[in-house]
Design a protein around this motif. Sequence first.
Motif, PDB file in Angstrom:
ATOM      1  N   LEU A  37       6.954  40.680   0.602  1.00 41.84           N
ATOM      2  CA  LEU A  37       7.597  39.548   1.284  1.00 41.84           C
ATOM      3  C   LEU A  37       9.080  39.488   0.951  1.00 41.84           C
ATOM      4  O   LEU A  37       9.916  39.163   1.797  1.00 41.84           O
ATOM      5  CB  LEU A  37       6.904  38.236   0.883  1.00 41.84           C
ATOM      6  CG  LEU A  37       5.464  38.064   1.381  1.00 41.84           C
ATOM      7  CD1 LEU A  37       4.837  36.807   0.768  1.00 41.84           C
ATOM      8  CD2 LEU A  37       5.396  37.988   2.903  1.00 41.84           C
ATOM      9  N   ARG A  38       9.411  39.820  -0.298  1.00 43.65           N
ATOM     10  CA  ARG A  38      10.823  39.792  -0.688  1.00 43.65           C
ATOM     11  C   ARG A  38      11.615  40.825   0.116  1.00 43.65           C
ATOM     12  O   ARG A  38      12.737  40.573   0.554  1.00 43.65           O
ATOM     13  CB  ARG A  38      10.966  40.068  -2.185  1.00 43.65           C
ATOM     14  CG  ARG A  38      12.411  40.013  -2.685  1.00 43.65           C
ATOM     15  CD  ARG A  38      12.481  40.321  -4.175  1.00 43.65           C
ATOM     16  NE  ARG A  38      11.632  39.422  -4.931  1.00 43.65           N
ATOM     17  CZ  ARG A  38      11.970  38.183  -5.272  1.00 43.65           C
ATOM     18  NH1 ARG A  38      13.156  37.716  -4.927  1.00 43.65           N
ATOM     19  NH2 ARG A  38      11.152  37.420  -5.954  1.00 43.65           N
ATOM     20  N   LEU A  80       0.816  35.902   6.176  1.00 47.45           N
ATOM     21  CA  LEU A  80       1.957  35.587   5.310  1.00 47.45           C
ATOM     22  C   LEU A  80       3.285  35.944   5.985  1.00 47.45           C
ATOM     23  O   LEU A  80       4.254  35.187   5.909  1.00 47.45           O
ATOM     24  CB  LEU A  80       1.825  36.356   3.988  1.00 47.45           C
ATOM     25  CG  LEU A  80       0.647  35.961   3.092  1.00 47.45           C
ATOM     26  CD1 LEU A  80       0.538  36.915   1.903  1.00 47.45           C
ATOM     27  CD2 LEU A  80       0.802  34.526   2.595  1.00 47.45           C
ATOM     28  N   THR A  81       3.318  37.098   6.627  1.00 52.91           N
ATOM     29  CA  THR A  81       4.585  37.493   7.269  1.00 52.91           C
ATOM     30  C   THR A  81       4.914  36.563   8.432  1.00 52.91           C
ATOM     31  O   THR A  81       6.084  36.321   8.712  1.00 52.91           O
ATOM     32  CB  THR A  81       4.540  38.956   7.756  1.00 52.91           C
ATOM     33  OG1 THR A  81       3.400  39.133   8.585  1.00 52.91           O
ATOM     34  CG2 THR A  81       4.500  39.917   6.603  1.00 52.91           C
ATOM     35  N   ALA A  82       3.884  36.050   9.090  1.00 54.62           N
ATOM     36  CA  ALA A  82       4.149  35.110  10.195  1.00 54.62           C
ATOM     37  C   ALA A  82       4.798  33.832   9.644  1.00 54.62           C
ATOM     38  O   ALA A  82       5.759  33.290  10.229  1.00 54.62           O
ATOM     39  CB  ALA A  82       2.851  34.782  10.931  1.00 54.62           C
ATOM     40  N   ILE A  83       4.291  33.340   8.510  1.00 57.34           N
ATOM     41  CA  ILE A  83       4.898  32.159   7.879  1.00 57.34           C
ATOM     42  C   ILE A  83       6.344  32.468   7.488  1.00 57.34           C
ATOM     43  O   ILE A  83       7.271  31.682   7.739  1.00 57.34           O
ATOM     44  CB  ILE A  83       4.087  31.742   6.626  1.00 57.34           C
ATOM     45  CG1 ILE A  83       2.698  31.265   7.028  1.00 57.34           C
ATOM     46  CG2 ILE A  83       4.827  30.651   5.853  1.00 57.34           C
ATOM     47  CD1 ILE A  83       1.789  30.992   5.837  1.00 57.34           C
ATOM     48  N   LEU A  84       6.526  33.630   6.882  1.00 57.14           N
ATOM     49  CA  LEU A  84       7.876  34.004   6.435  1.00 57.14           C
ATOM     50  C   LEU A  84       8.840  34.088   7.623  1.00 57.14           C
ATOM     51  O   LEU A  84       9.970  33.587   7.548  1.00 57.14           O
ATOM     52  CB  LEU A  84       7.823  35.339   5.686  1.00 57.14           C
ATOM     53  CG  LEU A  84       9.169  35.925   5.256  1.00 57.14           C
ATOM     54  CD1 LEU A  84       9.909  34.963   4.335  1.00 57.14           C
ATOM     55  CD2 LEU A  84       8.976  37.264   4.544  1.00 57.14           C
TER      56      LEU A  84
ATOM     57  N   GLU B  31       6.170  45.241   9.134  1.00 53.36           N
ATOM     58  CA  GLU B  31       6.197  44.155   8.154  1.00 53.36           C
ATOM     59  C   GLU B  31       4.790  43.816   7.664  1.00 53.36           C
ATOM     60  O   GLU B  31       4.597  43.486   6.486  1.00 53.36           O
ATOM     61  CB  GLU B  31       6.857  42.912   8.763  1.00 53.36           C
ATOM     62  CG  GLU B  31       8.374  43.050   8.863  1.00 53.36           C
ATOM     63  CD  GLU B  31       9.023  41.867   9.557  1.00 53.36           C
ATOM     64  OE1 GLU B  31       8.304  41.074  10.191  1.00 53.36           O
ATOM     65  OE2 GLU B  31      10.252  41.747   9.482  1.00 53.36           O
ATOM     66  N   ASP B  32       3.821  43.880   8.573  1.00 47.92           N
ATOM     67  CA  ASP B  32       2.448  43.597   8.153  1.00 47.92           C
ATOM     68  C   ASP B  32       1.986  44.614   7.107  1.00 47.92           C
ATOM     69  O   ASP B  32       1.261  44.273   6.176  1.00 47.92           O
ATOM     70  CB  ASP B  32       1.509  43.624   9.365  1.00 47.92           C
ATOM     71  CG  ASP B  32       1.784  42.462  10.310  1.00 47.92           C
ATOM     72  OD1 ASP B  32       2.502  41.528   9.899  1.00 47.92           O
ATOM     73  OD2 ASP B  32       1.302  42.492  11.458  1.00 47.92           O
ATOM     74  N   HIS B  33       2.445  45.845   7.273  1.00 51.35           N
ATOM     75  CA  HIS B  33       2.134  46.862   6.258  1.00 51.35           C
ATOM     76  C   HIS B  33       2.952  46.624   4.989  1.00 51.35           C
ATOM     77  O   HIS B  33       2.442  46.675   3.877  1.00 51.35           O
ATOM     78  CB  HIS B  33       2.429  48.259   6.809  1.00 51.35           C
ATOM     79  CG  HIS B  33       2.517  49.308   5.749  1.00 51.35           C
ATOM     80  ND1 HIS B  33       1.407  49.876   5.156  1.00 51.35           N
ATOM     81  CD2 HIS B  33       3.598  49.876   5.150  1.00 51.35           C
ATOM     82  CE1 HIS B  33       1.790  50.759   4.247  1.00 51.35           C
ATOM     83  NE2 HIS B  33       3.120  50.779   4.214  1.00 51.35           N
ATOM     84  N   LEU B  34       4.220  46.314   5.215  1.00 51.89           N
ATOM     85  CA  LEU B  34       5.163  46.171   4.103  1.00 51.89           C
ATOM     86  C   LEU B  34       4.742  45.055   3.146  1.00 51.89           C
ATOM     87  O   LEU B  34       4.904  45.170   1.927  1.00 51.89           O
ATOM     88  CB  LEU B  34       6.546  45.872   4.697  1.00 51.89           C
ATOM     89  CG  LEU B  34       7.756  45.809   3.786  1.00 51.89           C
ATOM     90  CD1 LEU B  34       7.939  47.126   3.058  1.00 51.89           C
ATOM     91  CD2 LEU B  34       8.993  45.498   4.610  1.00 51.89           C
ATOM     92  N   ALA B  35       4.182  43.999   3.693  1.00 53.25           N
ATOM     93  CA  ALA B  35       3.818  42.850   2.854  1.00 53.25           C
ATOM     94  C   ALA B  35       2.871  43.256   1.740  1.00 53.25           C
ATOM     95  O   ALA B  35       2.924  42.698   0.638  1.00 53.25           O
ATOM     96  CB  ALA B  35       3.191  41.756   3.719  1.00 53.25           C
TER      97      ALA B  35
END
Lengths: 200, 310
Positions: A37-38, A80-84, B31-35
């Motif tokens: 996430l970072r 989580l990425t959607a929230i971010l 990004e979904d992978h990266l997370a």
Amino acid sequence: VGSQTAPSLDDTEIAERIHAGDRSAEAEMIRRYESGLRAIATVRAGREIASDLVQDTLTVAIGNLRRGEWRAQGPLPAYLTAILRNLVRRSLARARETRDGAETSDPERLPSLNADPHAAAERQEARLRVRRALMCLTDPHREVVLRHYFEGESAEEIARRMGTPRGTVLSRLHYARLELLEVMNREGTAGHKVQGSETS
Amino acid sequence: VTVTCSEPERIAQAREYVLGALSAASAEAFEDHLAGCAGCAQRVLEQTRGLDALVDDLLGVGSVSDRFVRAAETSPGARRRVDLWAVLARHVLSPAAACAYLVLLLAVVPAFWLLVSSRGRGREGASAPAGQGRDTIAQGAAPRPPGPPASSSLEGAVRLLPPVLKVFGEETTRGVTAPRQGSPVGRGENAREPSPEPAPPESSPRPLRLEWPSPGGSLLLELHTGIDEEELRDPASAFVVEVWKGERLLWSQHVAGQSFERDGTLRITLSTERLSSAAVYTLAVRLDKPGDPFDREVLFRKSISASRRP
């Protein structure tokens, strides 16, 4: 080369345990997803505010999971990425409002970031301009820039790998910087014109 | 158990992602992978550090908001275009400037006529120097010569013209700054490490005093650096213009040798809005020639003190 730790708990189990009040499951989720996430927050919003955005993302996600609002509709990383991404959009919009002088009376929308959001937004804008300018470089110039700045290669290494003299590498690097500045200046001038025509 | 993420396409995607070269859908999928992939996350963060190093090099070490000096344009052609149109738009085509030119014309023609007629009559002391008003502005060129002040109408009119200040540097000893060790190219050992902090140049014993009328605006400075033409034309040479306030580096900008005139003159524009009165700033030009023993050496230095005339 990346590595991915295989979960001892799958995401559904983590979500169920967080819903049941298991704090260790919360820690496991943070450990598992915090660095990714970072990285996303750094690219999308800049390193100045990335930590705040990641913290906000995890806070929102854990709150939702405690309330049982995530029912494994999709992969947890995508959730989580959607929230971010939403938080990034809100943060950038807030920075734009601050820059444009708009005021907000909504306490939830007051800046809660450690970094100066206006300065962070300006810095991020500069990064985006450099990124766009990089796409305008000729292939030999772009390759030298990417190898030097992104791969950390010295002029000798670049020269060896590309089979060109060191002086050529230095020259390309020099002229690539000039080209980047010219493209950025052109873009900046065009931006002013567009802004001027909109306001007039 | 560790799952290795070694797909070449992932590695390539990391760079494309940082460069913004992926489509929106591809970026979100990555990004979904990266997370969940610590390895890819580390690679992306390394690439963003490279991008930041490039941004620093292009824009200077200060943040964008700290930028209060615009360096001369990067190419002589661009500089000529910008100068011409900027001067025309700002100073020639404006109604205020037109009035000023009219006043100037009305003042200069009689003065010239008086000068010619006084010389014709062999009288001394009537040569009110038309250039004195300009000297008042170009304080960098020379101290104002003693003598009677120029006529107020002439001085006021000339002050509406763009002030061009000639700034001559003080003598700088070669080798003031120790050359860097082991850095073949770029900033530092490689692009990911921070640059070594440059030492502030020594301040001048007598800073050049700049004054400008309120509310200010931009000042065009001509830095007479005296840098050799051979050095300027060397493709491996680049230069860094710096503005220091005491020990603090406020701004810096990389400038190519092409941006200098053949005689080593470099023009920069100084926005007076960000200058504090009663503060001393130091302008410096350093060599940026990795591998050269005099890399990072101060080639030009001049301190200025700025004050706003009420």
